[in-house]
Design an enzyme around this catalytic site. Structure first.
Site, mmCIF file in Angstrom:
data_model
loop_
_atom_site.group_PDB
_atom_site.id
_atom_site.type_symbol
_atom_site.label_atom_id
_atom_site.label_comp_id
_atom_site.label_asym_id
_atom_site.label_seq_id
_atom_site.Cartn_x
_atom_site.Cartn_y
_atom_site.Cartn_z
ATOM 1 N N HIS A 266 13.038 37.052 -66.285
ATOM 2 C CA HIS A 266 14.501 36.956 -66.255
ATOM 3 C C HIS A 266 15.018 35.835 -67.149
ATOM 4 O O HIS A 266 16.060 35.968 -67.791
ATOM 5 C CB HIS A 266 14.993 36.740 -64.827
ATOM 6 N N GLU A 334 13.568 34.357 -52.688
ATOM 7 C CA GLU A 334 14.517 35.459 -52.872
ATOM 8 C C GLU A 334 13.785 36.790 -52.674
ATOM 9 O O GLU A 334 14.176 37.616 -51.842
ATOM 10 C CB GLU A 334 15.114 35.369 -54.274
ATOM 11 N N HIS A 335 12.746 37.006 -53.443
ATOM 12 C CA HIS A 335 11.926 38.219 -53.343
ATOM 13 C C HIS A 335 10.538 37.845 -52.836
ATOM 14 O O HIS A 335 9.920 36.899 -53.350
ATOM 15 C CB HIS A 335 11.746 38.884 -54.715
ATOM 16 N N HIS A 427 48.131 23.642 -21.633
ATOM 17 C CA HIS A 427 47.094 24.621 -21.316
ATOM 18 C C HIS A 427 47.044 24.861 -19.804
ATOM 19 O O HIS A 427 47.021 26.008 -19.331
ATOM 20 C CB HIS A 427 45.709 24.120 -21.750
#
Length: 443
Positions: A266, A334-335, A427
């Site tokens: 890549h 990632e992978h 409240h």
């Protein structure tokens, strides 16, 4: 450039050496963060004019301020430019991605009766607008178009659109436009890098502002998302590519080496490791890699060698497979692809990974392109806490509640006691006898 693949004997490394193996390119963004600030400021102040200037400066692309958006004619021309076989591949793969993400869709609304007269639930709604970032610097990535836009369309996002760097001809990559139209997205803008992120965060005369951006990008994109996180939900952290090929003693080292090269090509900022407890697997892989480089083009070989012969890639030999799994969980890749005769045996031990691909017939490229699950995955150890991109990234939930008078009588005293303990007078008053008095005869 070194051409000897990095090799580590894990057992011989000290703590600092082991920690160094976990580092990625995007781990130190300091210089890029500083350099991105003036780019972001220019886009905020000048809009399209700054986008055009940066396209010329950084992308070497002759984009003008009045041509930031891809036109319908550009889409039509893209279908003529891309060959029919590739269009059919995009249609086939897009259909797998679409069917996977349709299966991910949750119920639009659900209710649960907590007690008699007490109902709680959720309503699921799509985000109004999401920008899909599609990188281009080291290639063109119609696969990223599929992975980012299809789940957006499936989720029902009102306005999904793409931002992507322009090419040297001033145009958007043709396959990117084809994939976008197949997905059902017709808005594509020519702006990448930090300037593209800034355009989405602030909006320009042409690029719409969106509250969220998804998709992978360079360290410049990661840095800009971080700087603009007060204006833009950056989505799943997705920076430079990374992978671990995990192989036991039953694996074929030559096949494992073939898969190791996938993410290493890549770019020089990627990370890729083969982790194995088998010396023979490691040696077979190391012996096979030079031959595989010889079958690649010069540019991709250079990227792969920069990764595998440097500090962020190569082969790690562990003393046993337990140590290999521990390294995977610490790295949170990632992978992750598991090479083993029965890879399912190890599935339960893996806690941290963007995706787990099982077996020697499930290489990462099949996951990236054709399988169906999303391939936009958390990087830089973000898989410790983040999930892959999916329809949930384009949806948000709204809590629902409905209480009848019967349910109110059960819950109100407990709510009043809680409010008194935390010191909230209004409240407490809202669930006291004052409420019945306010209703009068209507209660």
């Amino acid at each position: 450039m070194p051409t000897t693949v990095t090799f580590h004997e894990y057992a011989t490394l000290d703590d600092a050496g082991r920690a160094a193996l976990l580092k990625r390119t995007e781990g130190d963004l300091g210089p890029i963060l500083e350099a991105a600030k003036p780019i972001i400021e220019a886009v905020r102040d000048e809009g399209d004019a700054a986008l055009a200037r940066f396209a010329n400066q950084f992308d070497k692309s002759p984009v003008t301020a009045d041509a930031i958006a891809a036109t319908p004619a550009d889409f039509d021309a893209a279908f003529d430019a891309v060959d029919r076989e590739m269009i059919e591949v995009l249609e086939f793969c897009s259909d797998n991605v679409r069917r996977f993400h349709q299966a991910q869709m949750p119920e639009e609304m659900w209710w649960k009766e907590m007690h008699p007269g007490v109902f709680a639930g959720e309503k699921v709604v799509p985000i109004d607008s999401v920008a899909c970032y599609v990188p281009r610097g080291k290639g063109s990535f119609p696969s990223v178009v599929m992975m980012t836009t299809i789940p957006a369309v499936v989720a029902g996002v009102g306005r999904p659109f793409i931002v992507t760097p322009p090419g040297p001809d001033g145009k958007v990559d043709a396959a990117t436009l084809v994939a976008a139209r197949i997905a059902g997205v017709e808005e594509v803008y020519k702006c990448g890098g930090a300037q593209g992120v800034a355009a989405v965060a602030y909006g320009t005369e042409t690029v719409p502002r969106a509250p969220k951006m998804v998709g992978p990008g360079s360290p410049w994109v990661v840095a800009a998302k971080r700087l603009l996180s007060d204006r833009l939900d950056p989505g799943t952290p997705a920076g430079p590519s990374e992978s671990i090929i995990l192989a036991d003693e039953t694996a074929n080292g030559r096949v494992a080496a073939l898969d190791l090269l996938i993410e290493s090509e890549h770019g020089p900022d990627s990370s890729a490791w083969l982790v194995t407890n088998s010396r023979s697997v490691a040696e077979d892989a190391l012996a096979a890699i030079p031959g595989y480089w010889a079958a690649m083009g010069e540019e991709r070989t250079g990227f792969s060698q920069a990764v595998l012969c440097g500090p962020r890639g190569g082969v790690i030999l562990t003393p046993d497979f337990g140590a290999a799994i521990d390294f995977v969980n610490a790295y949170a890749p990632e992978h992750l692809q598991i090479h083993a005769e029965v890879p399912q045996d190890y599935l339960g031990a893996i806690r941290n990974a963007g995706e787990i691909l099982l077996g020697a017939h499930t290489p990462i490229c099949i996951g990236n392109f054709t399988l169906g699950p999303n391939a936009v995955l958390p990087t830089n150890a973000a898989a410790l806490t983040h999930s892959p991109l999916g329809v949930h990234a384009y949806l948000k939930t709204i809590g629902l509640g409905h209480v009848t008078r019967r349910g109110y009588d059960l819950l109100a005293p407990k709510a009043k006691r809680f409010a008194e303990y935390e010191g909230f007078d209004a409240h407490a008053n809202a669930v006291s006898a004052m409420r019945d008095a306010a209703f009068g005869n209507e209660g």
